[in-house]
Design a protein around this motif. Structure first.
Motif, mmCIF file in Angstrom:
data_model
loop_
_atom_site.group_PDB
_atom_site.id
_atom_site.type_symbol
_atom_site.label_atom_id
_atom_site.label_comp_id
_atom_site.label_asym_id
_atom_site.label_seq_id
_atom_site.Cartn_x
_atom_site.Cartn_y
_atom_site.Cartn_z
ATOM 1 N N LEU A 186 0.831 -1.205 0.000
ATOM 2 C CA LEU A 186 0.000 0.000 0.000
ATOM 3 C C LEU A 186 0.863 1.252 0.000
ATOM 4 O O LEU A 186 0.589 2.219 -0.716
ATOM 5 C CB LEU A 186 -0.900 0.022 1.238
ATOM 6 N N ALA A 187 1.914 1.219 0.817
ATOM 7 C CA ALA A 187 2.820 2.368 0.897
ATOM 8 C C ALA A 187 3.533 2.625 -0.424
ATOM 9 O O ALA A 187 3.939 3.760 -0.713
ATOM 10 C CB ALA A 187 3.853 2.150 2.010
ATOM 11 N N GLU A 188 3.673 1.579 -1.236
ATOM 12 C CA GLU A 188 4.310 1.724 -2.542
ATOM 13 C C GLU A 188 3.324 2.210 -3.603
ATOM 14 O O GLU A 188 3.696 2.411 -4.763
ATOM 15 C CB GLU A 188 4.915 0.390 -2.972
ATOM 16 N N GLY A 189 2.054 2.389 -3.211
ATOM 17 C CA GLY A 189 1.062 2.944 -4.123
ATOM 18 C C GLY A 189 0.222 1.930 -4.868
ATOM 19 O O GLY A 189 -0.548 2.297 -5.772
ATOM 20 N N LEU A 190 0.322 0.649 -4.504
ATOM 21 C CA LEU A 190 -0.462 -0.376 -5.193
ATOM 22 C C LEU A 190 -1.900 -0.359 -4.688
ATOM 23 O O LEU A 190 -2.155 -0.059 -3.514
ATOM 24 C CB LEU A 190 0.150 -1.764 -4.985
ATOM 25 N N ASP A 191 -2.844 -0.714 -5.574
ATOM 26 C CA ASP A 191 -4.238 -0.824 -5.160
ATOM 27 C C ASP A 191 -4.539 -2.268 -4.752
ATOM 28 O O ASP A 191 -3.671 -3.146 -4.811
ATOM 29 C CB ASP A 191 -5.188 -0.341 -6.259
ATOM 30 N N THR A 192 -5.794 -2.506 -4.347
ATOM 31 C CA THR A 192 -6.167 -3.826 -3.827
ATOM 32 C C THR A 192 -5.924 -4.937 -4.842
ATOM 33 O O THR A 192 -5.406 -6.011 -4.504
ATOM 34 C CB THR A 192 -7.646 -3.823 -3.412
ATOM 35 N N THR A 193 -6.282 -4.681 -6.090
ATOM 36 C CA THR A 193 -6.107 -5.693 -7.139
ATOM 37 C C THR A 193 -4.636 -6.046 -7.317
ATOM 38 O O THR A 193 -4.258 -7.226 -7.403
ATOM 39 C CB THR A 193 -6.688 -5.192 -8.471
ATOM 40 N N GLU A 194 -3.793 -5.034 -7.348
ATOM 41 C CA GLU A 194 -2.352 -5.246 -7.550
ATOM 42 C C GLU A 194 -1.737 -5.960 -6.355
ATOM 43 O O GLU A 194 -0.871 -6.834 -6.518
ATOM 44 C CB GLU A 194 -1.660 -3.902 -7.788
ATOM 45 N N ILE A 195 -2.181 -5.606 -5.155
ATOM 46 C CA ILE A 195 -1.666 -6.264 -3.948
ATOM 47 C C ILE A 195 -2.059 -7.737 -3.943
ATOM 48 O O ILE A 195 -1.242 -8.619 -3.636
ATOM 49 C CB ILE A 195 -2.187 -5.559 -2.677
ATOM 50 N N ALA A 196 -3.298 -8.013 -4.286
ATOM 51 C CA ALA A 196 -3.767 -9.404 -4.325
ATOM 52 C C ALA A 196 -2.940 -10.222 -5.306
ATOM 53 O O ALA A 196 -2.572 -11.372 -5.028
ATOM 54 C CB ALA A 196 -5.247 -9.424 -4.717
ATOM 55 N N ARG A 197 -2.643 -9.623 -6.443
ATOM 56 C CA ARG A 197 -1.854 -10.329 -7.459
ATOM 57 C C ARG A 197 -0.430 -10.585 -6.957
ATOM 58 O O ARG A 197 0.122 -11.671 -7.132
ATOM 59 C CB ARG A 197 -1.832 -9.507 -8.752
ATOM 60 N N LYS A 198 0.147 -9.572 -6.319
ATOM 61 C CA LYS A 198 1.517 -9.692 -5.818
ATOM 62 C C LYS A 198 1.641 -10.767 -4.746
ATOM 63 O O LYS A 198 2.620 -11.521 -4.706
ATOM 64 C CB LYS A 198 1.974 -8.351 -5.226
ATOM 65 N N LEU A 199 0.668 -10.831 -3.854
ATOM 66 C CA LEU A 199 0.740 -11.744 -2.710
ATOM 67 C C LEU A 199 0.032 -13.074 -2.956
ATOM 68 O O LEU A 199 0.011 -13.939 -2.085
ATOM 69 C CB LEU A 199 0.147 -11.065 -1.469
ATOM 70 N N ASN A 200 -0.552 -13.185 -4.132
ATOM 71 C CA ASN A 200 -1.253 -14.419 -4.502
ATOM 72 C C ASN A 200 -2.437 -14.685 -3.573
ATOM 73 O O ASN A 200 -2.694 -15.824 -3.173
ATOM 74 C CB ASN A 200 -0.285 -15.612 -4.499
ATOM 75 N N TYR A 201 -3.147 -13.612 -3.212
ATOM 76 C CA TYR A 201 -4.380 -13.699 -2.444
ATOM 77 C C TYR A 201 -5.531 -13.216 -3.320
ATOM 78 O O TYR A 201 -5.324 -12.562 -4.348
ATOM 79 C CB TYR A 201 -4.336 -12.800 -1.202
#
Length: 208
Positions: A159-174
Motif C-alpha cells: 500500500l505504501a508503494e502505491g499499489l491498489d487492492t487488485t495489484e496487492i492481491a496479485r503480488k501476494l497471490n491472495y
C-alpha cells in the motif's frame, strides 16, 4: 524545570544526593512527601535485589506523573531484574563506580526529555531480549513487535508503494476479498480510520 525525587538504599546516601542535586539549575528536588509528582526518580543502591525491585514497583504505582522515568545508579543489575525494571519506568542505568553528579544530571535531563541513558552492555541485553521475543514468541505466531501480523505488514508495505487492492492481491497471490478482509480486521483491531492511517501507523512503529 525537572522535578526529581531521590530514593536511596541508606539515608546518608540519599541526603548527600539531595544536597548535591540542589546545586544544579533546572532541577526541583522534591521532598519525600512529594515524590509521587516527580518527572524523574533517581534510585541509588549498591546492588539491585528483590527488595529494590519491590521499591521500584511501589514508586511506579504511586506516580502521578505521566511518563515518569527512573534513573538507577547501582553496581550491578541482573537481566531478570533489568527487564522488570524497564516495565516500571527504568530509562537510565549508571554504574556506581563510574558515576559523578554531572553525569547523573545529564542522564536525568535525557530521561526527562523522553530519552534514555543506558550503558552499552545494558543496551545489548535489551536488544538481545527483544530479538529473542521476536524469534521465539512472535514469529511462530506470525506476529511482529509492532503488533501487526506478518501478512498485514506485507499488505501495508505494498500500500505504501502505491499499489491498489487488485495489484496487492496479485503480488501476494491472495484474492481481493482476502486483502480487504486483512485490512478491515487490522484497522478494527488497532482503531485505525482508513488505509492512509494504517500506513502511517506502520511507519511510526518502524515496521515499514
Amino acid at each position: 524545570m525537572i522535578s526529581i525525587a531521590v530514593v536511596a538504599g541508606d539515608p546518608i546516601t540519599g541526603e548527600g544526593a539531595v544536597w548535591c542535586l540542589r546545586r544544579y539549575p533546572g532541577l526541583n528536588v522534591l521532598s519525600q512527601e512529594e515524590h509521587r509528582h516527580a518527572d524523574v526518580v533517581l534510585m541509588i543502591t549498591p546492588e539491585v535485589t528483590e527488595e529494590t525491585m519491590l521499591l521500584m514497583e511501589s514508586v511506579a504505582a504511586r506516580s502521578t506523573s505521566p511518563g515518569m522515568g527512573i534513573v538507577l545508579v547501582t553496581g550491578h543489575i541482573g537481566e531478570a531484574h533489568l527487564l522488570r525494571a524497564v516495565h516500571h519506568g527504568l530509562r537510565g542505568v549508571m554504574w556506581r563506580q563510574d558515576s559523578t553528579y554531572d553525569r547523573i544530571v545529564e542522564a536525568v535531563r535525557a530521561v526527562a526529555e523522553g530519552g534514555a541513558a543506558l550503558p552499552p552492555p545494558v543496551q545489548g541485553e535489551l536488544l538481545d531480549h527483544l530479538l529473542a521475543v521476536q524469534r521465539d514468541v512472535l514469529a511462530p505466531l506470525g506476529l511482529t513487535t509492532s503488533g501487526l501480523e506478518v501478512r498485514e505488514v506485507d499488505v501495508l508495505r505494498l500500500l505504501a508503494e502505491g499499489l491498489d487492492t487488485t495489484e496487492i492481491a496479485r503480488k501476494l497471490n491472495y484474492s481481493e476479498r482476502t486483502i480487504k478482509n486483512i485490512l478491515s480486521v487490522m484497522m478494527n483491531r488497532l482503531g485505525l480510520r482508513n488505509r492512509t492511517h494504517a500506513v502511517a501507523y506502520a511507519l511510526r512503529s518502524g515496521t515499514l
